[in-house]
Design a protein around this motif. Structure first.
Motif, PDB file in Angstrom:
ATOM      1  N   THR A  36      46.725  44.942  45.973  1.00 55.00           N
ATOM      2  CA  THR A  36      45.730  44.633  44.937  1.00 55.00           C
ATOM      3  C   THR A  36      44.408  45.279  45.312  1.00 55.00           C
ATOM      4  N   PHE A  72      37.081  40.566  43.515  1.00 53.91           N
ATOM      5  CA  PHE A  72      37.480  39.657  42.454  1.00 53.91           C
ATOM      6  C   PHE A  72      38.580  40.256  41.592  1.00 53.91           C
ATOM      7  N   LEU A  73      38.448  41.554  41.297  1.00 50.58           N
ATOM      8  CA  LEU A  73      39.510  42.195  40.526  1.00 50.58           C
ATOM      9  C   LEU A  73      40.859  42.005  41.214  1.00 50.58           C
ATOM     10  N   TRP A 128      41.991  38.484  40.865  1.00 53.94           N
ATOM     11  CA  TRP A 128      42.421  38.232  39.497  1.00 53.94           C
ATOM     12  C   TRP A 128      43.735  38.927  39.147  1.00 53.94           C
ATOM     13  N   GLY A 129      44.238  39.731  40.097  1.00 60.70           N
ATOM     14  CA  GLY A 129      45.573  40.281  39.900  1.00 60.70           C
ATOM     15  C   GLY A 129      45.643  41.767  39.572  1.00 60.70           C
ATOM     16  N   GLN A 169      43.052  41.318  29.918  1.00 56.92           N
ATOM     17  CA  GLN A 169      43.457  40.680  31.178  1.00 56.92           C
ATOM     18  C   GLN A 169      42.250  40.245  31.997  1.00 56.92           C
ATOM     19  N   GLY A 170      41.058  40.501  31.472  1.00 59.75           N
ATOM     20  CA  GLY A 170      39.849  40.116  32.191  1.00 59.75           C
ATOM     21  C   GLY A 170      39.395  41.147  33.198  1.00 59.75           C
ATOM     22  N   PHE A 171      39.931  42.379  33.108  1.00 57.68           N
ATOM     23  CA  PHE A 171      39.542  43.399  34.098  1.00 57.68           C
ATOM     24  C   PHE A 171      38.432  44.327  33.602  1.00 57.68           C
TER      25      PHE A 171
END
Lengths: 206, 112, 625
Positions: free
Chosen positions: C377, C437-438, C441-442, C454-456
């Protein structure tokens, strides 16, 4: 001036190879290089052990022949002794005898290589065990072949020294060169001790 | 250079002493050589006659013999026992350590 | 070679640099080679960040994206960071120990040319069919199947460069052990020399496994071997072991000289000696030693088993301890000192919190169960960029400013340096902080695009803006360098005013023989001791005499060229995996190797004893007998 300095057996220093800064540097640098080579060969050994017998229809205990390996070992081991003799004569400032013993070392080393070439030829033609045959064969040929390449390089090195210095005699400029060449030669024998033990003997036991 | 001024007698004595030491060392080398041949023969013997000796014993045994032979080669043939070899041997042993880790990894944590 | 500096034409200067064996000039070569590849790697990074600016961006397709991150990593580590560090080590270490050059000047040159030809070979892949695309780690499950010759450029290029690095490692070790000035015991060596020493030891033992691994990959792809071919009994985990047994010590090879650089800068600009010298030395040695025992923390998710994972997890956490010792020692050096915030010191101040942030995320990842979540990740990407940029890049730029006068006789602009730092520091944190954080967050790494929703989006946008700020910073640095060359305002031997170690006692730049008389070392921070006694120069350890210098030689260039040529032959040989063998390949391979070995033979046969600078010439320049 290094090249011009004339010696007698009495005035020749006890350790001629480390009398100059150049000699000291070559001596240390070469030992360090051998330390690195130790890790290099260890990686090759490690891979060989992981891939032993893998992917191959012919296994280690069917392939290797003790007589040939014993003969090769005797040749290389004796060549290590003859190189010690050569350095003994170097320390005694006896140029001709040093050259002679190095020459015998080269002959024995060449004999070793000849047997190894025959051995590989034999595997390829009798057992169809070539570099590409399997993972086991690739690992075997890379390990033993790298050692053989080192022997070949050593022979070329010593021959070059013999030829280049034939008219010069011994001095503080070429003493370190002969010394490091003999260290290299001993190291190759050290690696062979592990090869015949780990590859051939352990292979034959199964 | 390390050649000091000496009178003739001292030079001859020092020279003879050196020659004697060299010759003595050379005798050690030959003994070492004979021992190494002997060790090699035993290793080969252990393997050729391994119907009589269990495999579990043969493998560590010949490895041990190899290590002993290498120690002889290092300390006698390669003069590691002489003065001035401390740092080279320190680096050599460090290399052996890294080598050992590599081999250990490949024979334990590589899937078969 | 006369002692009078003649006005040289461009051709003469070019030839001088092509044939030099002088560590100071080789340092210039490494510096500009490294900066060139640093710019290239930076462009590759910007390409990546543009592609990731927004979801489903189509700036680069997947294949090109793979090439981009592979080349970014490979270039930055092997062709930028290492050469730039070698530049500093070459420029400074012989001066710090009172030597006139390194132990093997010819091999020093050879090391550089091997690096350069290897780097050029690798980067030719961009225009010769495609760059390598399996990551800088080239895991063989991908690398064996990679279409085209990209991976072959990788193996052959890195192999050539790697020989150069190994040679240079041995060179520095012998230099430091054998050529210290009288009075310089090991425990009186400056920290930059100590870290160079330990890093060189790591190079000596870590590069052989890489050499072996790359040979295996090369043999598999170019000559039909089966090391990693599962169908024929091969095993792909062997590559990972060999690569990381190299790869982990490699990052310590990068970071230890960086630590050494800061250990010079911080005492100089705190006007206070390094706190805890012995423990700094001890910590360096311990980091070097432990660095060999942690490699499988890059392989936690490969299925080694719980026992192996646990052992490596504990060892990984242990390595944080000596690093922590160093951080405290730097802080305690500054405590109570009279701090002068020059540009190098600014980088040192920025390094401490940034590197610590990277270090603690490293310890987090060392917990194997957590690594199952974090592996592959952006959290990992964030970690290593924090330690590499916060540690190594900051150190390199700090060292550039700090040692520029010693290398070139001029000073980089402090004002521009401050501006560069501000852009770099803010840009760096913008780019990489959000990536922690990215990752949590996955967001996976090494993937060319991400879907919307996806919030990225915001995180990537911030990250890309930061990357552009870093690009501006590097541009400013390059402009600074160019302006400094144009202005050419000369400075004296100790332009910072607070130099403590011997390199600051001699002219900027030093004369080609470094020291007229080998200095006598009376303690740690030798020049400082002389300064405190009111002396302007070092105490000599020998009377003025003839100095023996090595000759220049074009042979290192030719040896490297031979390998470069041979690499093409190897790549296109008829047995290769891409099945595009050429009839000229084997002859080219043989010719290339013949050039290399032939040059080595010529070098051995033809005596090259160097030349002497005579006492009279030195006396003319005002030396004392």
């Amino acid at each position: 001036m290094k090249l011009d300095e004339k010696f007698t057996p009495q005035t020749w220093p006890v350790s001629p190879e480390t009398q100059t800064l150049e000699g000291k540097n070559k001596f240390l640098g070469f030992w360090l290089f051998l330390g690195g080579e130790t890790v290099l060969f260890a990686s090759l050994f490690a891979t060989y052990l992981a891939l032993k017998d893998s992917g191959s229809s012919i296994k280690a205990n069917e392939l290797f022949d003790p007589v040939l390996v014993f003969a090769m070992t005797m040749l290389l081991l004796t060549s290590s002794l003859t190189s010690v003799y050569a350095i003994y004569h170097m320390k005694n400032y006896n140029f001709k005898k040093m050259q002679a013993w190095f020459f015998i070392t080269v002959l024995l080393g060449a004999g070793f290589l000849a047997l190894e070439v025959y051995e590989f030829y034999h595997y390829v033609h009798e057992y169809h065990f070539g570099f590409k045959s399997s993972a086991f064969s690739s690992a075997y040929y890379t390990l033993v072949g790298t050692h053989g390449a080192h022997v070949l390089f050593g022979l070329c090195w010593i021959i070059t020294l013999l030829l280049r210095n034939s008219k010069r005699g011994l001095n503080l400029y070429n003493a370190p060169k002969y010394y490091t060449a003999s260290l290299y030669w001993h190291f190759i024998d050290v690696v062979w001790v592990f090869i015949f033990t780990v590859v051939y003997l352990m292979g034959m036991v199964g | 250079m390390t050649n000091e001024q000496m009178n003739n007698v001292n030079v001859r004595h020092a020279y003879e002493f050196r020659r004697k030491k060299s010759a003595e060392e050379m005798r050690h080398q030959v003994i070492t050589f004979v021992l190494m041949i002997f060790l090699t023969l035993i290793s080969f013997g252990a393997v050729i006659f391994n119907e009589f000796i269990p495999v579990k014993f043969v493998l560590p045994f010949i490895l041990l013999l190899a290590v002993v032979q290498v120690i002889f080669q290092l300390y006698y043939f390669m003069h590691a026992s002489h003065k001035g070899h401390e740092l080279p041997m320190f680096f050599m042993y460090s290399g052996v350590f890294a080598a050992f880790l590599t081999i250990l990894a490949m024979v334990t944590i590589v899937w078969w | 070679m006369s002692s009078i500096t003649a006005k040289k034409g461009f051709g003469a200067i070019l030839w001088e640099y092509l044939t030099t064996v002088d560590h100071k000039k080789i340092a210039h070569l490494y510096l500009f080679g490294g900066l060139f590849f640093f710019a290239l790697g930076g462009l590759e990074a910007l390409m990546i960040r543009i592609q990731l600016l927004s979801p489903d961006m189509e700036f680069l397709n997947e294949a090109t994206f793979n090439e981009m991150f592979t080349m970014h990593g490979t270039t930055m580590i092997f062709l930028a960071a290492m050469p730039l560090l070698f530049a500093i080590m070459n420029a400074v270490v012989p001066l710090q120990i009172g030597a006139r050059d390194v132990a093997f000047p010819f091999l020093n040159a050879l090391g550089f040319w091997l690096f350069l030809f290897g780097g050029i070979f690798l980067n030719l892949s961009w225009i010769l069919g495609g760059a390598p695309d399996a990551g800088w780690t080239a895991y063989v499950t991908l690398a064996l199947d990679s279409p085209g010759h990209g991976i072959d450029f990788y193996t052959l290029g890195l192999q050539i460069s790697g020989f150069g690095t190994l040679i240079s490692g041995i060179n520095f070790l012998v230099t430091i052990i054998n050529m210290r000035a009288p009075g310089m015991t090991f425990m009186r060596m400056p920290l930059l020399t100590w870290t160079t020493f330990i890093a060189s030891t790591l190079i000596l033992f870590a590069f052989p496994p890489l050499t072996v691994g790359i040979f295996f990959l090369m043999f598999d792809r170019l000559f039909g071997a089966n090391f990693f071919n599962i169908a024929m009994g091969g095993n792909s985990i062997i590559w990972e072991h060999l690569f990381w047994i190299f790869g982990h010590p490699e990052v310590y090879i990068l970071v230890l000289p960086a630590f050494g650089i800061f250990s010079e800068i911080i005492p100089t600009f705190s006007r206070k000696r390094l706190f805890g010298y012995s423990s700094m030395v001890f910590a360096t040695v311990l980091i070097g030693f432990l660095g060999f025992m942690v490699w499988a923390h890059h392989m936690f998710t490969t299925g080694l088993g719980n026992v192996a994972n646990a052992i490596f997890a504990v060892a990984t956490m242990a390595i944080a301890v000596p690093t922590g010792i160093k951080i405290f020692n730097w802080l305690l050096t500054m405590w109570g000192g009279s701090i002068k915030v020059t540009v190098p010191m600014l980088y040192a101040l920025g390094f401490i919190p940034s590197f610590v942030m990277g270090g603690v995320t490293g310890v987090m990842q060392g917990m194997a169960p957590l690594d199952y979540q974090l592996h592959d990740t952006y959290f990992i990407v964030a970690h290593f960029h924090y330690v590499i940029i916060g540690g190594v890049v900051f150190a390199i730029i700090a060292a550039l400013h700090f040692y520029w006068p010693k290398m070139f006789g001029t000073m980089l602009s402090e004002k521009m340096g401050y501006v560069t730092f501000v852009f770099l520091f803010i840009g760096f944190h913008l780019t990489f902080f959000i990536q922690h954080f990215l990752g949590l967050w996955g967001m996976p790494r090494r993937v060319a695009s991400y879907l919307p929703g996806q919030g990225f989006e915001l995180g990537n946008m911030i990250s890309s803006i930061g990357a552009f700020m870093m690009g501006i910073a590097v541009t400013l640095l390059v402009i600074n360098i160019i302006i400094t060359f144009v202005k050419n305002k000369k400075v004296d031997n100790d332009p910072w005013g607070d130099g403590r170690t011997m390199e600051w006692a001699i002219a900027s730049p030093p004369p080609y023989y470094n020291f007229k008389q080998t200095p006598l070392v009376r303690g740690l921070d030798t020049y400082w001791i002389e300064k405190m006694e009111g002396k302007k120069e070092l105490t000599p350890a020998e009377p003025l005499g003839d100095i023996h210098m090595p000759n220049n030689s074009i042979i290192p260039f030719i040896i490297s060229l031979g390998l470069f040529i041979a690499a093409f032959g190897a790549m296109y040989n008829p047995a290769n995996i891409v099945k595009d063998g050429q009839p000229w390949a084997i002859p080219v391979l043989i010719i290339g190797l013949a050039i290399t070995f032939g040059s080595m033979l010529i070098r051995s046969l033809k005596d090259d004893l160097g030349y002497h600078i005579h006492k009279e010439e030195l006396e003319e320049e005002g030396g004392k007998a």
